[in-house]
Design a protein around this motif. Structure first.
Motif, PDB file in Angstrom:
ATOM      1  N   LYS A 160       0.807  -1.210   0.000  1.00 17.83           N
ATOM      2  CA  LYS A 160       0.000   0.000   0.000  1.00 17.83           C
ATOM      3  C   LYS A 160       0.846   1.267   0.000  1.00 17.83           C
ATOM      4  N   LEU A 161       2.103   1.154   0.374  1.00 15.60           N
ATOM      5  CA  LEU A 161       2.969   2.322   0.478  1.00 15.60           C
ATOM      6  C   LEU A 161       3.341   2.879  -0.900  1.00 15.60           C
ATOM      7  N   PRO A 162       3.655   4.180  -0.987  1.00 21.85           N
ATOM      8  CA  PRO A 162       4.189   4.725  -2.237  1.00 21.85           C
ATOM      9  C   PRO A 162       5.470   3.997  -2.616  1.00 21.85           C
ATOM     10  N   ALA A 163       5.724   3.849  -3.896  1.00 26.34           N
ATOM     11  CA  ALA A 163       6.865   3.068  -4.380  1.00 26.34           C
ATOM     12  C   ALA A 163       8.191   3.596  -3.845  1.00 26.34           C
TER      13      ALA A 163
ATOM     14  N   GLU B 223       4.388  -3.672  10.682  1.00 21.71           N
ATOM     15  CA  GLU B 223       3.276  -4.021   9.796  1.00 21.71           C
ATOM     16  C   GLU B 223       3.566  -3.621   8.352  1.00 21.71           C
ATOM     17  N   LEU B 224       4.228  -2.482   8.174  1.00 24.45           N
ATOM     18  CA  LEU B 224       4.464  -1.947   6.839  1.00 24.45           C
ATOM     19  C   LEU B 224       5.768  -2.438   6.206  1.00 24.45           C
ATOM     20  N   GLY B 225       6.616  -3.072   7.020  1.00 23.20           N
ATOM     21  CA  GLY B 225       7.877  -3.580   6.485  1.00 23.20           C
ATOM     22  C   GLY B 225       8.884  -2.490   6.194  1.00 23.20           C
ATOM     23  N   VAL B 226       8.824  -1.380   6.951  1.00 19.85           N
ATOM     24  CA  VAL B 226       9.764  -0.275   6.774  1.00 19.85           C
ATOM     25  C   VAL B 226      10.203   0.221   8.150  1.00 19.85           C
TER      26      VAL B 226
ATOM     27  N   ASP C  38      10.862   1.380  -1.749  1.00 21.37           N
ATOM     28  CA  ASP C  38      12.221   1.173  -2.252  1.00 21.37           C
ATOM     29  C   ASP C  38      13.274   1.574  -1.214  1.00 21.37           C
ATOM     30  N   LYS C  39      13.042   2.680  -0.527  1.00 22.63           N
ATOM     31  CA  LYS C  39      13.994   3.150   0.475  1.00 22.63           C
ATOM     32  C   LYS C  39      13.883   2.372   1.790  1.00 22.63           C
ATOM     33  N   GLY C  40      12.698   1.873   2.082  1.00 26.63           N
ATOM     34  CA  GLY C  40      12.486   1.125   3.321  1.00 26.63           C
ATOM     35  C   GLY C  40      12.449   2.019   4.550  1.00 26.63           C
ATOM     36  N   VAL C  41      12.257   3.331   4.340  1.00 29.89           N
ATOM     37  CA  VAL C  41      12.291   4.285   5.449  1.00 29.89           C
ATOM     38  C   VAL C  41      11.158   5.299   5.303  1.00 29.89           C
TER      39      VAL C  41
END
Length: 324
Positions: free
Chosen positions: A62-65, A107-110, A69-72
């Motif tokens: 669901k996050l912006p690409a 939950e978001l993997g970042v 990609d940055k994971g942050v």
């Protein structure tokens, strides 16, 4: 936010999903954010092309690409507002918001990366894309949503969206044993109050001072952060201080081993805290809401709220732009 300086709180009603007051009880422990990821590997039935959730998707999807990609996720925060966010004795950033951010990150993997700034610059930093979001005990208000200056009523920006996750009121505190009969805001007429600039406490003091009779206005000293105001009050530079209830209660409990301050009267202006996100970034807003709902559902939210002893401020679901 609605003035030239963002405000933590505004004169708004609490949303129905939240309690009307916050009670700080028991020992307040320390927490910190981590760098962890968690993918939803639960298998689901295939979904149609028009479905909002395709087979095998996760909250990270669901996050912006660019964030994936940055994971942050870069977080703007005034890290001088214990127990919501502050630095412990080792310099580590800890607090309620920090622990919640860690749970959201899983939950978001970042990873949520907190960046310190004065409170009145957070929304400016968000508009300039210095931060992806602002998470700093900021109250969701209609003025902040619409980018309106609360003092002048004029449009000053595009506004922001909020994901609401907590509720709190504002309190007055005095030097211990020196209350001078102060119980309400009207009792401050003819006295000096110290507080953080741009907060609801600042707004209430200015509004009340206009009502004071006989020329006995409230002398107001406003500082960049709440800790500076507390230092001034400890030194005898004021009759009272004011801040969000969890923060005022923390100061009363911890400053001077509980010997410096005492709470007076009742807290007022209970309102929702929200995570501020640029209106153009609806994808991030929706991802944060989904992750907040997820940690409420799986119990991680309750663990954080209970850890810090602020159960009466918790919500049962996240809301978007519920502030009035």
């Amino acid at each position: 936010m609605t003035t030239n300086s963002p405000r933590r709180l505004f004169a708004v009603k609490p949303r129905a999903a939240t309690a009307a007051a916050v009670v700080v009880a028991g020992a307040l422990l320390l927490g910190a954010c981590g760098d962890q990821t968690k993918d939803d590997d639960k298998k689901e039935p295939a979904a149609s092309a028009g479905s909002s959730k395709a087979a095998g998707s996760s909250l990270k999807d669901k996050l912006p690409a660019e964030i994936r990609d940055k994971g942050v996720i870069k977080v703007g925060s005034d890290i001088a507002y214990p127990p919501v966010e502050y630095k412990d004795k080792s310099g580590k950033v800890v607090g309620i918001d920090v622990d919640l951010a860690e749970a959201l990150g899983k939950e978001l993997g970042v990873r949520f990366e907190f960046q310190n700034a004065t409170f009145d610059t957070l929304l400016t930093g968000l508009r300039s894309k210095r931060y992806d979001l602002a998470m700093s005990a900021m109250t969701d208000t209609a003025d902040r949503q619409n980018g309106v200056d609360g003092d002048t009523g004029k449009k000053v920006g595009e506004g922001v969206d909020f994901v609401d996750y907590f509720t709190a009121g504002v309190s007055i505190y005095t030097p211990k044993g020196k209350t001078q009969g102060i119980k309400t805001w009207s009792d401050l007429c003819g006295k000096k109050i110290v507080l953080q600039r741009g907060t609801v406490s600042h707004d209430l003091a200015k509004a009340e001072s206009k009502k004071c009779a006989g020329g006995k206005k409230i002398a107001i000293e406003a500082y960049d952060n709440d800790q500076q105001a507390q230092t001034r009050l400890r030194a005898g530079g004021g009759d009272a201080g004011s801040s969000d209830f969890p923060v005022a209660a923390w100061a009363v409990k911890t400053s001077g081993g509980g010997k410096d301050f005492e709470l007076v009267g009742e807290q007022v202006e209970a309102a929702p805290y929200g995570i501020a996100i640029a209106k153009s970034n609806t994808r991030l807003r929706d991802a944060i809401k989904a992750a907040m709902d997820a940690i409420i559902a799986n119990g991680e939210y309750d663990k954080v709220i209970s850890k810090w002893g602020v159960e009466d401020g918790k919500v049962t679901e996240a809301a978007v732009n519920a502030g009035k």
